[in-house]
Design a protein around this motif. Structure first.
Motif, mmCIF file in Angstrom:
data_model
loop_
_atom_site.group_PDB
_atom_site.id
_atom_site.type_symbol
_atom_site.label_atom_id
_atom_site.label_comp_id
_atom_site.label_asym_id
_atom_site.label_seq_id
_atom_site.Cartn_x
_atom_site.Cartn_y
_atom_site.Cartn_z
ATOM 1 N N LYS A 1 -38.243 74.153 58.699
ATOM 2 C CA LYS A 1 -38.590 73.325 57.225
ATOM 3 C C LYS A 1 -39.558 72.340 57.301
ATOM 4 C CE LYS A 1 -39.010 77.825 55.053
ATOM 5 N NZ LYS A 1 -40.561 78.743 55.668
ATOM 6 N N LEU B 1 -33.567 75.764 56.861
ATOM 7 C CA LEU B 1 -34.458 74.204 56.100
ATOM 8 C C LEU B 1 -34.450 73.581 56.524
ATOM 9 C CD1 LEU B 1 -32.531 74.689 53.050
ATOM 10 C CD2 LEU B 1 -34.703 74.623 52.870
ATOM 11 N N GLU C 1 -34.053 67.804 50.203
ATOM 12 C CA GLU C 1 -33.615 67.957 49.121
ATOM 13 C C GLU C 1 -32.823 68.842 48.598
ATOM 14 O OE1 GLU C 1 -34.860 67.531 45.097
ATOM 15 O OE2 GLU C 1 -36.188 66.161 45.372
ATOM 16 N N ALA C 2 -33.691 70.000 50.073
ATOM 17 C CA ALA C 2 -32.524 71.420 49.769
ATOM 18 C C ALA C 2 -32.193 71.527 51.065
ATOM 19 C CB ALA C 2 -33.328 72.695 49.978
ATOM 20 N N THR C 3 -32.310 70.262 51.921
ATOM 21 C CA THR C 3 -31.534 70.594 53.360
ATOM 22 C C THR C 3 -30.441 69.755 52.927
ATOM 23 O OG1 THR C 3 -33.390 70.933 54.426
ATOM 24 C CG2 THR C 3 -32.322 69.594 55.446
ATOM 25 N N SER C 4 -30.353 68.472 52.856
ATOM 26 C CA SER C 4 -29.553 67.520 52.064
ATOM 27 C C SER C 4 -27.983 68.872 51.231
ATOM 28 C CB SER C 4 -30.072 66.734 51.585
ATOM 29 O OG SER C 4 -29.088 65.900 51.158
ATOM 30 N N ARG D 1 -39.633 68.929 48.528
ATOM 31 C CA ARG D 1 -38.392 69.915 48.108
ATOM 32 C C ARG D 1 -37.512 70.140 49.080
ATOM 33 N NH1 ARG D 1 -38.082 68.927 42.383
ATOM 34 N NH2 ARG D 1 -36.307 69.436 42.741
ATOM 35 N N PHE D 2 -37.973 71.009 50.134
ATOM 36 C CA PHE D 2 -37.423 70.865 51.455
ATOM 37 C C PHE D 2 -36.149 69.618 52.444
ATOM 38 C CE2 PHE D 2 -40.895 73.921 52.100
ATOM 39 C CZ PHE D 2 -40.340 75.420 51.613
#
Length: 75
Positions: free
Chosen positions: A32, A29, A4-7, A1-2
């Motif tokens: 990560k 992020l 997606e969070a980075t995006s 999920r990192f």
């Protein structure tokens, strides 16, 4: 999920490029997910916007080290 969070953080950084907290989150992020160049760029922005913020300088140094740039990391 990192990833997606980075995006999402990249999108937020584009919308609010002067928000150092968004840049800092993006740098964390990127670290990560192993995007060391992305982390260097984001933490570089934090360091430029708030040169006295230790966490930005530390993140920038870590990114430089992971990119194999020890001179930049220590200078």
């Amino acid at each position: 999920r990192f990833a997606e969070a980075t995006s999402a953080a990249r999108g937020a950084a584009e919308l609010a490029p002067t928000r150092e907290d968004v840049q800092h989150l993006l740098g964390e992020l990127c670290e990560k997910i192993g995007d060391h160049e992305g982390a260097r760029a984001a933490f570089g922005e934090v360091a430029r916007m708030q040169p006295g913020r230790a966490s930005g300088q530390l993140g920038l140094g870590r990114a430089w080290l992971r990119l194999g740039k020890t001179r930049e990391a220590t200078g």
